[in-house]
Design a protein around this motif. Structure first.
Motif, PDB file in Angstrom:
ATOM      1  N   THR A 185       0.827  -1.215   0.000  1.00 47.28           N
ATOM      2  CA  THR A 185       0.000   0.000   0.000  1.00 47.28           C
ATOM      3  C   THR A 185       0.860   1.263   0.000  1.00 47.28           C
ATOM      4  OG1 THR A 185      -0.123   0.201   2.403  1.00 47.28           O
ATOM      5  CG2 THR A 185      -1.780  -1.219   1.328  1.00 47.28           C
ATOM      6  N   GLU A 232       0.563   3.683   2.040  1.00 46.98           N
ATOM      7  CA  GLU A 232       0.939   3.942   3.436  1.00 46.98           C
ATOM      8  C   GLU A 232       2.204   3.155   3.808  1.00 46.98           C
ATOM      9  OE1 GLU A 232      -0.724   3.086   7.954  1.00 46.98           O
ATOM     10  OE2 GLU A 232      -2.098   2.899   6.270  1.00 46.98           O
ATOM     11  N   GLU A 233       2.278   1.905   3.384  1.00 46.84           N
ATOM     12  CA  GLU A 233       3.466   1.084   3.670  1.00 46.84           C
ATOM     13  C   GLU A 233       4.690   1.608   2.920  1.00 46.84           C
ATOM     14  OE1 GLU A 233       1.111  -3.107   4.536  1.00 46.84           O
ATOM     15  OE2 GLU A 233       1.529  -2.504   2.475  1.00 46.84           O
ATOM     16  N   ASN A 274       5.196   4.739   2.122  1.00 42.41           N
ATOM     17  CA  ASN A 274       5.601   5.957   2.831  1.00 42.41           C
ATOM     18  C   ASN A 274       6.344   5.630   4.118  1.00 42.41           C
ATOM     19  OD1 ASN A 274       4.537   7.700   0.908  1.00 42.41           O
ATOM     20  ND2 ASN A 274       2.543   7.787   1.906  1.00 42.41           N
TER      21      ASN A 274
END
Length: 91
Positions: free
Chosen positions: A43, A45-46, A48
């Motif tokens: 993802t 988020e991962e 980042n």
């Protein structure tokens, strides 16, 4: 805002693959069935989180301070990402 690369099918949520690449300079196209690079399969988020890990020279303590989380929380998040990447590698 630049569109984000989808990694899952919007219909059935299966992983997507790259089937065509093209050169914007000369319009050459290459077709095939290619898997996404490993880090694009996780993802945003991962991704980042990994970028932040890199930018803090791997200091989970510094990341915890910047994120306003405890060290164990950040460590657990890293462990979760490591496990996910290991699972993706075996597919």
């Amino acid at each position: 805002m630049q569109p984000k690369l989808p990694i899952q099918c919007p219909s059935c949520e299966s992983s997507l693959s790259v089937t065509q690449l093209s050169c914007s300079n000369c319009s050459t196209s290459v077709s095939g069935n290619y898997t996404l690079p490993l880090l694009l399969q996780i993802t945003e988020e991962e991704q980042n989180f990994i970028l932040q890990f890199f930018l803090t020279s791997g200091s989970l303590k510094e990341m915890a301070t910047q994120m306003g989380n405890s060290y164990p929380t950040v460590r657990n998040k890293l462990d979760d990402i490591i496990n996910k990447i290991n699972q993706l590698k075996t597919k």
